[in-house]
Design an enzyme around this catalytic site. Structure first.
Site, PDB file in Angstrom:
ATOM      1  N   SER A 162      54.269-128.114 -16.741  1.00 24.69           N
ATOM      2  CA  SER A 162      55.168-127.191 -17.379  1.00 24.69           C
ATOM      3  C   SER A 162      54.885-125.714 -17.065  1.00 24.69           C
ATOM      4  CB  SER A 162      55.105-127.387 -18.896  1.00 24.69           C
ATOM      5  OG  SER A 162      53.820-127.085 -19.393  1.00 24.69           O
ATOM      6  N   SER A 201      49.776-129.815 -16.842  1.00 20.04           N
ATOM      7  CA  SER A 201      50.676-128.660 -16.679  1.00 20.04           C
ATOM      8  C   SER A 201      50.083-127.416 -16.042  1.00 20.04           C
ATOM      9  CB  SER A 201      51.263-128.271 -18.027  1.00 20.04           C
ATOM     10  OG  SER A 201      52.340-129.118 -18.314  1.00 20.04           O
TER      11      SER A 201
HETATM   12  N1  GLN Z   1      54.165-133.495 -17.634  1.00 23.82           N
HETATM   13  C1  GLN Z   1      53.403-133.773 -18.801  1.00 23.82           C
HETATM   14  C2  GLN Z   1      54.318-133.911 -20.006  1.00 23.82           C
HETATM   15  O1  GLN Z   1      55.457-133.737 -19.820  1.00 23.82           O
HETATM   16  C3  GLN Z   1      52.360-132.736 -19.023  1.00 23.82           C
HETATM   17  C4  GLN Z   1      52.856-131.531 -19.719  1.00 23.82           C
HETATM   18  C5  GLN Z   1      51.751-130.579 -20.053  1.00 23.82           C
HETATM   19  O2  GLN Z   1      50.626-130.706 -19.574  1.00 23.82           O
HETATM   20  N2  GLN Z   1      52.059-129.648 -20.924  1.00 23.82           N
HETATM   21  O3  GLN Z   1      53.905-134.174 -21.075  1.00 23.82           O
END
Ligand code: GLN
Length: 496
Positions: free
Chosen positions: A163, A187
């Protein structure tokens, strides 16, 4: 004068100290770069006036010999960190008018050390996603573009990862010298891999979560994205602290991480997890991994295969635990206390209408999933089971470390950056599968770092991931530098 946006943090620090340029000049160069890069949509809020003010204060401190560790270094901050008096949206409509009256501990640490805020960068809404396409303010564009088979440029816009996609894009496009991100399931690391940058998710508890908009509290950690391993080390030293306002932050002295950069890795033992050789692993990712192994061996590390037998259960466990915690954390957005309000007929109607209008589709999906797995009839079958799996995954790593492994080497992502719209189609699980190499680290609370290790056949960066012992960040910086020395740093061609 040289292009000040091309500097590393280490170079900029030296240039500021020698008075080759001022913090004001360094900041101005980045403000212009940001203005020239609006096509990438990396920023939700640009704060040029604030940046100029902070840079002037930095110049005054430099002149009086009171420079902090990050004095005059212009940074971007994921719009998930609360910033006092500056809008903080979590890239959600529901917080589109939220101006915090307090500062997150991590960003307070950065300003205390003299850093300059250039603005708040986009992310997937509430950090839920892996492509930044789930931002209420539109997708962020990766500064990298693919090459076609004939070597010409394919102009298809690519995602910067998520993200923390605004953070990775801003760093890769030289709009800032470094950025703050957060990582709940990958993320920081996946966006770093997609943009040829360096990202580290520290050990759970290393950085305070206070003032960071919560997604899944038992998994969330803040960390830096930068263009070199050394820069990431410099930043993490400022990010990390114990904090009475976050009871899960850990009271351990913060080392000077930069001191580990360049230290020999002779005698360190690197584990190669058998289970990460997924069926169907693309040959270019397999080759990247083999290259990483060879570089670490050449530098004197011992490399051996290890087993992390519960790996196949990590993704489902992650998506149960993360959504469960998210459903509980996001209950606070009721249209009453802060954020968007849609006035309904009565209070319950107001809650419902505000939440329906304020949350995007991915966030709503996760609230529903999380509520479901926590409901009385399904709690044992899903949530409790997932917690047990989490314990087993943590134990797998603990066993490997107990057998003498200092760090684990693995790929960061199953593929290079994909095009906007290519994966965000009908099936959300397609996107969830992107996190296969990263979520184990959060489930086990371990530090994980991604360093560029090579390029795909289409000319895009690919990242290698190092996973460390709890509070073993120093070994990651040592090993990461070996990879950087071998693979080199990477820079996208400027087209925007
Ligand atoms: N892609 C993962 C999710 O959607 C990780 C997101 C994150 O690390 N904030 O939960």
């Amino acid at each position: 004068m040289t292009d000040l946006t091309k500097l590393t943090i280490a170079d900029a620090r030296a240039g500021l100290a020698n008075r080759t340029f001022s913090a004001a000049e360094l900041t101005e160069a980045h403000i212009s770069a940001i203005e020239g890069a609006r096509a990438l949509n990396a920023f939700v809020t640009e704060t040029p006036e604030k940046a100029r003010e902070m840079a002037a204060a930095s110049d005054a401190r430099i002149a009086s010999g009171n420079a902090g560790r990050l004095e005059g270094i212009p940074l971007a901050v994921k719009d998930l960190f609360c910033t006092d008096g500056i809008k903080t949206t979590a890239s959600s409509k529901i917080l589109s008018n939220f101006v915090p009256s307090y500062e997150s501990t991590v960003t307070a640490n950065l300003w205390h050390d003299g850093a300059v805020l250039l603005g708040k960068v986009s992310c997937d809404e509430f950090a839920m996603g892996g492509s930044n396409e789930a931002s209420a303010f539109g997708p962020v564009i990766n500064p990298w573009q693919r090459l076609k088979a004939d070597g010409s440029i394919d102009p298809t816009p690519l995602v910067p990862g998520g993200s923390s996609g605004g953070s990775s894009a801003a760093v890769a496009a030289h709009l800032c010298l470094g950025a703050a991100g957060t990582d709940t399931g990958g993320s920081i690391r996946q966006p770093a891999a997609f943009t040829g940058t360096v990202g580290i998710k520290p050990t759970y508890g290393r950085c305070s979560r206070w003032g960071v908009v919560a997604y899944a509290s038992s998994l969330d950690q803040a960390g830096p994205i930068a263009r070199t391993v050394r820069d990431a080390a410099i930043l993490l030293t400022s990010f990390a602290s114990v904090d009475a306002k976050d009871t899960t932050s850990v009271d351990m002295p913060v080392p000077d991480y930069e001191a580990s950069v360049g230290k020999s890795v002779k005698g360190l033992t690197i584990g190669i997890p058998r289970e990460y050789r997924l069926e169907g692993l693309s040959p270019e990712i397999a080759k990247l991994w083999d290259d990483g192994i060879a570089w670490l061996k050449d530098a004197g590390a011992n490399v051996r295969e290890i087993t992390l037998p519960h790996t196949p259960y990590a993704l489902p466990a992650y998506y149960i635990i993360a959504t469960a915690e998210a459903s509980s954390n996001l209950a606070r957005y009721d249209g009453i206390r802060y954020g968007l309000r849609k006035r309904g007929e009565d209070i319950v109607d107001t809650y419902e209408q505000s939440r329906a209008a304020g949350f995007g589709p991915e966030v709503r999906r996760r609230i529903m999933l999380g509520t479901y797995v926590l409901s009385a009839g399904y709690y044992d079958a899903y949530y409790l089971k997932a917690q047990k799996v989490r314990t087993l995954i943590a134990r797998d790593f603990a066993d490997a470390f107990a057998s003498g492994v200092d760090a684990v080497l693995a790929p960061a992502t199953p593929s290079p950056a994909f095009g906007i719209g290519e994966i965000s189609g009908a099936d959300p699980v397609e996107m969830y599968l992107q996190d296969v190499f990263t979520v184990t680290v959060n489930l086990a609370g371990l530090p994980g770092m991604v360093v560029p290790g090579g390029k795909s056949s289409t000319g895009l960066p690919l990242g290698l991931q190092l996973i460390g012992r709890p509070f073993g960040e120093e070994a990651l910086f040592q090993l990461g530098q070996v990879i950087e020395d071998a693979a080199g740093t990477m820079s996208a061609r400027k087209w925007w």
